[in-house]
Scaffold this motif. Structure first.
Motif, PDB file in Angstrom:
ATOM      1  N   PRO A 239     -13.736   3.654  22.289  1.00 32.98           N
ATOM      2  CA  PRO A 239     -12.765   2.636  21.856  1.00 32.98           C
ATOM      3  C   PRO A 239     -12.730   2.443  20.345  1.00 32.98           C
ATOM      4  O   PRO A 239     -11.661   2.199  19.775  1.00 32.98           O
ATOM      5  CB  PRO A 239     -13.252   1.381  22.588  1.00 32.98           C
ATOM      6  CG  PRO A 239     -13.900   1.913  23.831  1.00 32.98           C
ATOM      7  CD  PRO A 239     -14.611   3.149  23.358  1.00 32.98           C
TER       8      PRO A 239
ATOM      9  N   ILE B 130     -12.455   1.592  30.919  1.00 30.32           N
ATOM     10  CA  ILE B 130     -13.794   1.830  30.382  1.00 30.32           C
ATOM     11  C   ILE B 130     -14.817   1.921  31.508  1.00 30.32           C
ATOM     12  O   ILE B 130     -15.687   2.807  31.500  1.00 30.32           O
ATOM     13  CB  ILE B 130     -14.159   0.725  29.376  1.00 30.32           C
ATOM     14  CG1 ILE B 130     -13.250   0.833  28.145  1.00 30.32           C
ATOM     15  CG2 ILE B 130     -15.630   0.825  28.974  1.00 30.32           C
ATOM     16  CD1 ILE B 130     -13.283  -0.379  27.236  1.00 30.32           C
TER      17      ILE B 130
ATOM     18  N   GLN C  79      -9.822  11.764  20.569  1.00 38.73           N
ATOM     19  CA  GLN C  79      -9.909  10.329  20.829  1.00 38.73           C
ATOM     20  C   GLN C  79      -9.224   9.527  19.717  1.00 38.73           C
ATOM     21  O   GLN C  79      -8.571   8.516  19.991  1.00 38.73           O
ATOM     22  CB  GLN C  79     -11.378   9.925  20.986  1.00 38.73           C
ATOM     23  CG  GLN C  79     -11.990  10.497  22.256  1.00 38.73           C
ATOM     24  CD  GLN C  79     -13.489  10.652  22.210  1.00 38.73           C
ATOM     25  OE1 GLN C  79     -14.159  10.174  21.290  1.00 38.73           O
ATOM     26  NE2 GLN C  79     -14.049  11.339  23.194  1.00 38.73           N
TER      27      GLN C  79
ATOM     28  N   MET D 135      -8.107  -2.820  29.042  1.00 39.95           N
ATOM     29  CA  MET D 135      -8.970  -1.647  28.918  1.00 39.95           C
ATOM     30  C   MET D 135     -10.210  -1.680  29.799  1.00 39.95           C
ATOM     31  O   MET D 135     -10.829  -0.633  30.019  1.00 39.95           O
ATOM     32  CB  MET D 135      -9.384  -1.485  27.459  1.00 39.95           C
ATOM     33  CG  MET D 135      -8.310  -0.853  26.591  1.00 39.95           C
ATOM     34  SD  MET D 135      -7.910   0.843  27.107  1.00 39.95           S
ATOM     35  CE  MET D 135      -9.376   1.731  26.562  1.00 39.95           C
ATOM     36  N   THR D 136     -10.610  -2.844  30.282  1.00 39.54           N
ATOM     37  CA  THR D 136     -11.876  -2.908  31.017  1.00 39.54           C
ATOM     38  C   THR D 136     -11.914  -1.960  32.218  1.00 39.54           C
ATOM     39  O   THR D 136     -12.905  -1.226  32.389  1.00 39.54           O
ATOM     40  CB  THR D 136     -12.172  -4.355  31.453  1.00 39.54           C
ATOM     41  OG1 THR D 136     -12.123  -5.203  30.304  1.00 39.54           O
ATOM     42  CG2 THR D 136     -13.539  -4.460  32.072  1.00 39.54           C
TER      43      THR D 136
ATOM     44  N   TRP E 225     -14.633   5.259  32.901  1.00 38.34           N
ATOM     45  CA  TRP E 225     -15.298   6.268  32.084  1.00 38.34           C
ATOM     46  C   TRP E 225     -16.784   6.365  32.442  1.00 38.34           C
ATOM     47  O   TRP E 225     -17.330   7.461  32.563  1.00 38.34           O
ATOM     48  CB  TRP E 225     -15.156   5.936  30.597  1.00 38.34           C
ATOM     49  CG  TRP E 225     -13.787   6.123  30.041  1.00 38.34           C
ATOM     50  CD1 TRP E 225     -12.758   6.840  30.581  1.00 38.34           C
ATOM     51  CD2 TRP E 225     -13.293   5.576  28.818  1.00 38.34           C
ATOM     52  NE1 TRP E 225     -11.657   6.771  29.766  1.00 38.34           N
ATOM     53  CE2 TRP E 225     -11.943   6.009  28.673  1.00 38.34           C
ATOM     54  CE3 TRP E 225     -13.832   4.765  27.823  1.00 38.34           C
ATOM     55  CZ2 TRP E 225     -11.164   5.647  27.576  1.00 38.34           C
ATOM     56  CZ3 TRP E 225     -13.054   4.398  26.732  1.00 38.34           C
ATOM     57  CH2 TRP E 225     -11.733   4.847  26.617  1.00 38.34           C
ATOM     58  N   TYR E 226     -17.428   5.213  32.566  1.00 40.40           N
ATOM     59  CA  TYR E 226     -18.843   5.216  32.967  1.00 40.40           C
ATOM     60  C   TYR E 226     -19.015   5.959  34.293  1.00 40.40           C
ATOM     61  O   TYR E 226     -19.903   6.806  34.438  1.00 40.40           O
ATOM     62  CB  TYR E 226     -19.353   3.786  33.126  1.00 40.40           C
ATOM     63  CG  TYR E 226     -19.813   3.101  31.864  1.00 40.40           C
ATOM     64  CD1 TYR E 226     -21.139   3.178  31.456  1.00 40.40           C
ATOM     65  CD2 TYR E 226     -18.934   2.342  31.094  1.00 40.40           C
ATOM     66  CE1 TYR E 226     -21.580   2.520  30.308  1.00 40.40           C
ATOM     67  CE2 TYR E 226     -19.357   1.685  29.949  1.00 40.40           C
ATOM     68  CZ  TYR E 226     -20.687   1.781  29.564  1.00 40.40           C
ATOM     69  OH  TYR E 226     -21.114   1.128  28.423  1.00 40.40           O
TER      70      TYR E 226
ATOM     71  N   ARG F 235     -21.243   0.432  19.643  1.00 43.39           N
ATOM     72  CA  ARG F 235     -21.892   0.785  20.907  1.00 43.39           C
ATOM     73  C   ARG F 235     -23.306   0.216  21.008  1.00 43.39           C
ATOM     74  O   ARG F 235     -23.832   0.063  22.117  1.00 43.39           O
ATOM     75  CB  ARG F 235     -21.906   2.292  21.090  1.00 43.39           C
ATOM     76  CG  ARG F 235     -22.869   3.033  20.192  1.00 43.39           C
ATOM     77  CD  ARG F 235     -22.865   4.526  20.441  1.00 43.39           C
ATOM     78  NE  ARG F 235     -21.791   5.172  19.712  1.00 43.39           N
ATOM     79  CZ  ARG F 235     -21.574   6.490  19.760  1.00 43.39           C
ATOM     80  NH1 ARG F 235     -22.344   7.252  20.518  1.00 43.39           N
ATOM     81  NH2 ARG F 235     -20.601   7.038  19.055  1.00 43.39           N
TER      82      ARG F 235
ATOM     83  N   TYR G  82     -18.599  -2.348  26.090  1.00 42.51           N
ATOM     84  CA  TYR G  82     -17.256  -1.786  26.256  1.00 42.51           C
ATOM     85  C   TYR G  82     -16.959  -0.644  25.285  1.00 42.51           C
ATOM     86  O   TYR G  82     -15.965   0.062  25.465  1.00 42.51           O
ATOM     87  CB  TYR G  82     -16.211  -2.892  26.101  1.00 42.51           C
ATOM     88  CG  TYR G  82     -16.457  -4.046  27.031  1.00 42.51           C
ATOM     89  CD1 TYR G  82     -16.240  -3.922  28.398  1.00 42.51           C
ATOM     90  CD2 TYR G  82     -16.951  -5.261  26.555  1.00 42.51           C
ATOM     91  CE1 TYR G  82     -16.489  -4.969  29.262  1.00 42.51           C
ATOM     92  CE2 TYR G  82     -17.204  -6.315  27.409  1.00 42.51           C
ATOM     93  CZ  TYR G  82     -16.979  -6.169  28.763  1.00 42.51           C
ATOM     94  OH  TYR G  82     -17.230  -7.206  29.618  1.00 42.51           O
ATOM     95  N   ASP G  83     -17.792  -0.475  24.267  1.00 42.52           N
ATOM     96  CA  ASP G  83     -17.572   0.614  23.307  1.00 42.52           C
ATOM     97  C   ASP G  83     -18.296   1.860  23.810  1.00 42.52           C
ATOM     98  O   ASP G  83     -19.187   2.400  23.141  1.00 42.52           O
ATOM     99  CB  ASP G  83     -18.051   0.208  21.912  1.00 42.52           C
ATOM    100  CG  ASP G  83     -17.431   1.063  20.817  1.00 42.52           C
ATOM    101  OD1 ASP G  83     -16.570   1.911  21.139  1.00 42.52           O
ATOM    102  OD2 ASP G  83     -17.794   0.874  19.647  1.00 42.52           O
ATOM    103  N   TYR G  84     -17.891   2.318  24.993  1.00 38.68           N
ATOM    104  CA  TYR G  84     -18.580   3.423  25.657  1.00 38.68           C
ATOM    105  C   TYR G  84     -18.515   4.690  24.815  1.00 38.68           C
ATOM    106  O   TYR G  84     -17.429   5.170  24.470  1.00 38.68           O
ATOM    107  CB  TYR G  84     -17.960   3.673  27.035  1.00 38.68           C
ATOM    108  CG  TYR G  84     -18.586   4.819  27.778  1.00 38.68           C
ATOM    109  CD1 TYR G  84     -19.925   4.787  28.137  1.00 38.68           C
ATOM    110  CD2 TYR G  84     -17.846   5.948  28.097  1.00 38.68           C
ATOM    111  CE1 TYR G  84     -20.508   5.851  28.802  1.00 38.68           C
ATOM    112  CE2 TYR G  84     -18.422   7.024  28.779  1.00 38.68           C
ATOM    113  CZ  TYR G  84     -19.756   6.964  29.121  1.00 38.68           C
ATOM    114  OH  TYR G  84     -20.341   8.019  29.767  1.00 38.68           O
TER     115      TYR G  84
END
Length: 365
Positions: A54, A289, A260, A285-286, A292-293, A43, A48-50
């Motif tokens: 992930p 993700i 998770q 996954m984009t 999620w934000y 992260r 992308y490692d929110y």
């Protein structure tokens, strides 16, 4: 019974998937039947490692792969997440026990051959039996939704098209894009090899030149429609050229670290089942993700237009998958038929993943 071969289990386990092949784990053998998995996340540099989610899902995929690997030696695996540690460096305590009547898991033969297919695949829709097998693989705690018809695939392709634009115009994503490709190779032990990216050689050469400097990326995107060709080759065409897309949704939100990790275990079972069925597979996954934000009210970028575009992607996601804005989702991907890829990510050698000194974690890059 002979001693368990832990190195063999770890050698299979290391083939678990991780975002952009970062392999956010190291192993410490602590006994004849015990291992510690020293997790990490990316992260600090990877947009992308929110919240490290992930990476925790990748840890789950690793644990599931180790469980499957243990069945080769008629052994069961148990695990626990050590409490009280740094959330960016979780430690998983693994134990194996002999189980004489345990048969090898039917997914075992596909652990090493499972890979990502980023190129177009054939479009005959998934059969009901294939969809049932993928759904069963996820387990009872998850819904699996499918979009297989031509019109449905078009709508998902549009979602990917818009999501890719956000990815390419976001300055905070640049560092990830700059790091993750190993140029000029078919195979890579710790990144994505150029020939597996999914673009033609001319576009690859242009990408390599552009990604050397964010100013080039920004200029090309602003004045020369620089996002169009990559989006056509990486998102629009693959989004159409497949047997279908799927979404894994937990029945309850995956809020805790353990939940998770369990989502990653389910994802790996689905992926290995796709391999068993002879289906190519690509994570998507984009959009998940970015959503999620948006769900958490977190800014993706310092640039307001990027955040507005991400919010629009989240709204389109909800429409495509017919879910509410609050509904949880953990994984999206596409599957299809065709020859396996001729280029793929490999893994670091096992000896490079085993910790023999006092270090608790290593950041994989």
């Amino acid at each position: 019974m002979a001693d368990l071969d832990l190195r063999r289990m770890l050698d299979l386990g290391r083939w678990a998937p991780s975002g952009d092949n970062t392999q956010p784990w190291r192993f410490r053998i602590t006994g004849a039947r015990t291992v510690e998995v020293l997790g990490s996340d990316t992260r600090s540099w990877c947009l992308y490692d929110y919240r490290g989610i992930p990476s925790r899902m990748a840890h789950g995929a690793l644990l599931e792969t180790l469980r499957i690997a243990a069945t080769e030696q008629q052994a069961r695996m148990g695990w626990r997440l050590r409490e009280g540690g740094d959330e960016t460096a979780p430690v998983y305590e693994i134990g194996f026990e002999p189980a004489d009547a345990l048969a090898p898991d039917p997914l075992l033969p596909f652990v090493e051959s499972r890979c990502v297919q980023r190129r177009p695949m054939r479009t005959p829709a998934l059969t009901s039996a294939e969809m049932a097998a993928l759904t069963e693989a996820a387990g009872p705690d998850y819904h699996v939704d499918f979009r297989t018809g031509a019109r449905e695939r078009l709508e998902v392709a549009k979602l990917l098209w818009h999501s890719a634009r956000v990815r390419l115009i976001c300055p905070e994503a640049y560092e990830t894009h700059r790091r993750i490709i190993e140029w000029g190779v078919r195979f890579s032990k710790d990144r994505i090899p150029e020939r597996a990216v999914g673009v033609d050689s001319l576009t690859a050469r242009l990408m390599r030149w552009v990604l050397a400097d964010w100013k080039r990326v920004d200029f090309l995107n602003t004045y020369l429609a620089g996002t169009v060709m990559p989006r056509i080759q990486l998102d629009l065409i693959p989004g159409l050229a497949c047997a279908g897309h799927f979404l894994i949704r937990p029945r309850q939100p995956a809020r805790s670290d353990r939940e998770q990790v369990q989502a990653g275990m389910a994802m790996q079972r689905v992926w290995l089942t796709a391999a068993r069925l002879g289906l190519g597979f690509q994570p998507e996954m984009t959009p998940v993700i970015f959503r999620w934000y948006v769900q958490d009210g977190q800014a993706l970028s310092a640039r307001a237009p990027v955040n507005a575009a991400a919010a629009a992607v989240a709204e389109r996601f909800n429409d495509v998958w017919s879910v509410s804005a609050e509904a949880p989702a953990v994984f999206m991907g596409r599957v299809g038929r065709g020859a396996p890829p001729t280029s793929r990510s490999l893994r670091l050698d096992l000896d490079d993943l085993i910790v023999v000194d006092g270090h608790d974690t290593v950041e994989a890059a």
